[in-house]
Design a protein around this motif. Structure first.
Motif, short mmCIF file in Angstrom:
data_model
loop_
_atom_site.label_atom_id
_atom_site.label_comp_id
_atom_site.label_asym_id
_atom_site.label_seq_id
_atom_site.Cartn_x
_atom_site.Cartn_y
_atom_site.Cartn_z
N UNK A 159 -18.66 32.85 25.53
CA UNK A 159 -19.04 34.12 25.88
C UNK A 159 -18.67 34.29 27.29
N UNK A 160 -18.76 33.22 28.17
CA UNK A 160 -18.14 33.13 29.52
C UNK A 160 -16.66 33.52 29.61
N UNK A 161 -15.98 32.73 28.86
CA UNK A 161 -14.60 33.06 28.61
C UNK A 161 -14.17 34.46 28.32
N UNK A 162 -14.92 35.03 27.48
CA UNK A 162 -14.49 36.34 27.23
C UNK A 162 -15.18 37.34 28.57
N UNK A 163 -16.12 36.81 29.13
CA UNK A 163 -16.37 37.90 29.99
C UNK A 163 -15.72 37.66 31.45
#
Lengths: 437, 473
Positions: free
Chosen positions: B193-197
């Motif tokens: 999720x962090x990578x996507x954000x």
């Protein structure tokens, strides 16, 4: 080494056994092991209490405590009744957290409710919060209360304390908002310039009275200009002066803020201090910080609680009006004890003595060639010219245990007198100046 | 109990200042208020008793166990108070000449230096007045950094959903858009999720570590790497620094700036809500943006508070660091972890934990099942504890755990205190299981019962007024 641990080696062993580990470091399993410090911190070795006491005393000893102080400029030396220190040192007040559990925190909650009432009384405003960090952040938070999508500009008079202006500018920059300043004229806000600066995008006008130069501002005129432009007036006030001066509410202010330090807080090299904030009922739900309200329990007993929390960060997160969480509760408690001890008459008397002594000091200084720079009425501070080298003047005073007024950028001096300054002190200083120069 | 205003009787106050010894100067009536402020008038004896009575109706660390999670309610050493009361600190004007405040400057310099060492940062400011104020200051450094590079697109701050409310509120105060990312089921940052954000609009990440579940994020270095590679900076919310001081350093984990709560980790008292102090540290490349003190510096983000910060609070923190020293600081940290795990183990007998395994300084219990199946809540348990002389854990936080109770015993509690408290926690649990209905009446032994909070918010009474007193008569 000072240690405040309550567990001995035998206990430690029992506890580790219960957890099934051999060392406390086994509990740090989630920590990447290559990050764990492999050598001690570069700090001194721990000290016994006696040594710590000595070090702190030595450090304190490297500061100079002046017997006589004629300097204010945002921090004021007033008499603090002995009971203020005693009450503020009560261990439970000192070590309690924010009163989240109302049933066991009625003492703290009631003390805040009483503080809020006293601030409302001093300012004439209808609602007070439980405090913010200091007078400067109170002004910055007040500016944020007034802004919306369309009105983003706050006009600030250049006669406000420069520390306050600096903090307002920082908060404003951070939130992409504007601060516009209007200049002074004869030591007070130039109302014509204020009038022409106010417009449709003006969210609020901030004026301080008595202002940085000690002069009493025409808050009513400022309120009219602000309101005619559809903006709010934020009044920065001095709490001791408020015992006698027209209240911001009487002048039409929407929010009153100020530095509460004069209410029983020592100078403390600038902190901790106390930001007070009070406003009209209309603005109540925009007020940041903790607010205590009165309610009842099921049996109908009066009970106090933290209330209107829907404004606050722990509920509203990114939509909160401010991120403030900790405030200055113990400083607010000091202020409440101070106000209660001095009482209605005591504070009124302190305020009157501030005025009287400052005017006496001003007259005496004029005799010594220090002419007052502005013509308007003042409370307990005023600006004079300095006929001599300011460094020399300050040095002579300092050599005689006197902290003189603050030298301003233009070479003038901002003087202050409070009830702490005796006639003898004033006479002694002025004759010293006459003698030396 | 009566309010101080209801005890007021004209003519009973003590005289604290002598009569005016100069001529009295009368201001023109046009400057004066119409009515005097209705402050109390009370004898010193009655005043003293009033506050003693208020003190008895309050609860501090001195009264008993105070495992309020995320608040680090450790013992507040008395030598710290003695140091702050020294005349050479308390009676110093903030605008005194530099050569008369050398001791104050040394206090600030030493504290900055020691805190840099503890956090692994290069520069430190002591100006912020509290933790949230420190967050505001720290995020301004990040904002300034992007601004100075002309990278005006970066206005998004990433905040995990387990964070304190101050984090997202801070983002907003800094004109940033807040992007909340969910945590994994076991409470860590979700790397995917962090990578996507992250993207070219990312200003930075605000992360509390150990997090509000009491877990040290094992992917911490990966997290900072992901954010840095996207061009963002990493802000460390040091509210939970207590269990790691002297053990690991945020500066070594890849964080660019941090705030500390001196009133949590460094033992200064909470004072019923404040004053605190929130030091902010940063890496060298951000140092030029720190708030200025006396002289304006070219790239500084500005002043965040008047004068030099909460000075006397800083004095207390320094006394604490000097007392513990390089051995005591890590020892205290690891004791906080041992106490938390021991307490957790004792409570696990009946309470369901949000996370299994070892925790850092705090842990979270969930009463979700009990609430659904038996009809008593986290609130009921908390109120039951009040009747047994224990301050309850933090309730309903973090938001990602239902019916949460978050407990942080701190390092200054004894094994005996923890065992005694655990027995009470378990007894209250049993009582709730036996008679869930009765829990709603708790507390019964406190000076008031559960206050009506809805009434308080719907019809706000925020100050005392004379009329009201008459009505009651």
């Amino acid at each position: 080494m000072g240690s405040y641990l309550s567990v001995n080696d035998a206990d430690r062993k029992v506890m580790l056994e219960r957890l099934g580990v051999s060392s406390v470091m086994d509990l740090y399993r989630d920590v990447p092991q290559d990050l764990i410090l492999d050598k001690p911190l570069g700090l001194p070795e721990g000290k016994a209490e006696m040594q710590v006491g000595r070090v702190m005393k030595e450090l304190a000893g490297e500061n100079r405590v002046y017997g006589t102080v004629f300097r204010g400029a945002g921090a004021y030396r007033h008499y603090i009744p002995a009971i203020v220190d005693q009450v503020a040192a009560k261990e439970t007040f000192l070590t309690a957290y924010t009163p989240y559990q109302a049933e066991i925190s009625q003492g703290v909650l009631q003390s805040i409710f009483e503080y809020q009432t006293m601030i409302c009384e001093l300012t004439g405003m209808e609602v007070s919060n439980a405090s913010v960090y200091d007078g400067a952040t109170a002004a910055a938070e007040a500016a944020a209360m007034c802004r919306d999508r369309k009105k983003k500009t706050v006009i600030v008079s250049e006669t406000v304390n420069p520390e306050v202006l600096a903090v307002m500018k920082t908060y404003s920059w951070a939130s992409d908002n504007e601060i516009v300043t209007v200049p002074a004229k004869d030591g007070v806000t130039d109302m014509d310039k204020l009038l022409s600066a106010a417009g449709a995008d003006t969210a609020a006008v901030y004026v301080q009275s008595p202002n940085y130069y000690g002069c009493i501002e025409d808050l009513e005129a400022a309120a009219k200009i602000a309101h005619d432009a559809g903006a709010k007036l934020i009044a920065g006030v001095q709490p001791i002066a408020q015992a006698i001066l027209k209240t911001p509410y009487e002048c039409g202010a929407d929010i009153a803020v100020g530095e509460g330090q004069p209410l029983g807080l020592p100078l403390s090299y600038g902190g901790p201090y106390l930001g007070f904030m009070a406003c009209t009922k209309e603005m109540m739900r925009k007020l940041p910080g903790r607010i205590v309200g009165k309610t009842a329990d099921e049996k109908g007993n009066a009970a106090y609680v933290l209330t209107l929390q829907a404004r606050e960060q722990h509920i509203r997160r990114e939509k909160a009006s401010s991120n403030i969480c900790s405030n200055e509760a113990l400083c607010a408690l000091r202020a409440a004890v101070y106000m209660a001890a001095m009482g209605r008459e005591g504070i009124w008397e302190a305020a009157r003595q501030c005025v009287s002594k400052a005017h006496y000091l001003q007259g005496k200084l004029a005799e010594a060639g220090f002419e007052r720079k502005y013509s308007g009425e003042f409370f307990h501070e005023f600006v004079t010219s300095c006929p001599y080298d300011t460094n020399e003047v300050m040095k002579v005073l300092s050599d005689n245990d006197i902290l003189g007024g603050l030298v301003l950028d233009g070479g003038e001096i901002l003087w202050c007198a409070t009830e702490m300054n005796t006639k003898e002190e004033i006479d002694r200083m002025v004759s010293l100046l006459k003698e030396v120069f | 109990m009566k309010l101080i205003f209801e005890k007021s009787r004209p003519g009973t106050g003590n005289q604290y200042i002598p009569a005016c010894d100069t001529a009295v100067y009368e201001l023109d009536a046009s400057f004066l208020r119409e009515q005097e402020a209705a402050l109390p008038e009370i004898s010193e004896n009655d005043l003293s008793r009033h506050y003693s009575e208020l003190e008895r109706r309050a609860y501090g660390v001195n009264n008993g166990f105070y495992p309020l999670g995320s608040c680090t309610m450790k013992y507040n050493p008395k030598i710290n108070e003695a140091a702050a009361a020294l005349e050479g600190f308390a009676d110093i004007h903030p605008l005194q000449p530099e050569d008369t405040v050398r001791g104050c400057r040394k206090v600030l310099e030493l504290t900055e230096k020691y805190l840099c060492e503890i956090t692994g940062m290069d520069a430190m400011t002591l100006a912020p007045a509290a933790g949230a104020h420190g967050e505001f200051t720290g995020m301004m450094l990040i904002r300034k950094y992007h601004e100075m590079r002309g990278d005006s697109k970066r206005n998004k701050v990433i905040v995990p959903d387990s964070s304190h409310g101050t984090n997202p509120a801070t983002g907003t105060m800094n004109g940033m858009q807040v992007v909340s990312i969910p945590s994994t089921e076991d409470g860590y940052v979700d790397l995917e999720k962090l990578r996507e954000a992250v993207n070219d609009e990312t200003a930075g990440l605000m992360l509390t570590n150990p997090n509000t579940l009491g877990l040290f994020d094992k992917n911490i270095c990966e997290i900072t790497k992901i954010v840095h590679e996207a061009g963002g900076l990493c802000y460390y919310d040091g509210a939970n620094m207590n269990p790691i001081m002297g053990i690991v350093r945020p500066g070594d984990m890849g964080f660019d700036c941090i705030h500390l709560n001196l009133h949590k980790t460094f033992s200064t008292p909470h004072g019923g809500g404040g004053p605190g102090a929130g030091a902010v540290g940063c890496k060298e490349f951000l140092a030029g943006y720190l708030p200025y003190d006396n002289e304006i510096t070219e790239n500084s983000c500005g002043k965040v508070r008047s004068f030099h910060g909460s000075f006397l609070v800083i004095v207390k923190a320094l006394a604490y660091i000097l007392s513990l020293g390089k051995e005591g600081i890590p020892e205290s940290a690891s004791m906080a972890v041992l106490n938390a795990n021991y307490f957790k183990a004792l409570l696990s007998e009946k309470y369901t934990m949000a996370n299994e395994g070892f925790c850092m300084h705090e842990f979270v219990m969930t009463l979700e099942k009990e609430q659904k199946e038996y009809g008593f809540s986290a609130l009921d348990i908390a109120k039951g504890l009040l009747d047994n002389g224990i301050h309850p854990p933090t309730m309903y936080f973090p938001l990602i755990v239902h019916e949460a109770l978050m407990a942080e015993p701190t390092e200054t509690e004894s094994r005996q205190t923890l065992e005694e408290a655990a027995r009470i926690f378990l007894d209250v649990y049993d009582e709730a299981m036996r008679d869930p209905q009765s829990m709603q009446q708790k507390p019964e032994k406190t000076v008031v019962g559960r206050p009506d909070e809805v009434l308080a918010a719907r019809k706000p009474v925020l100050r005392w007024q004379e009329e009201e007193a008459e009505d009651e008569v």
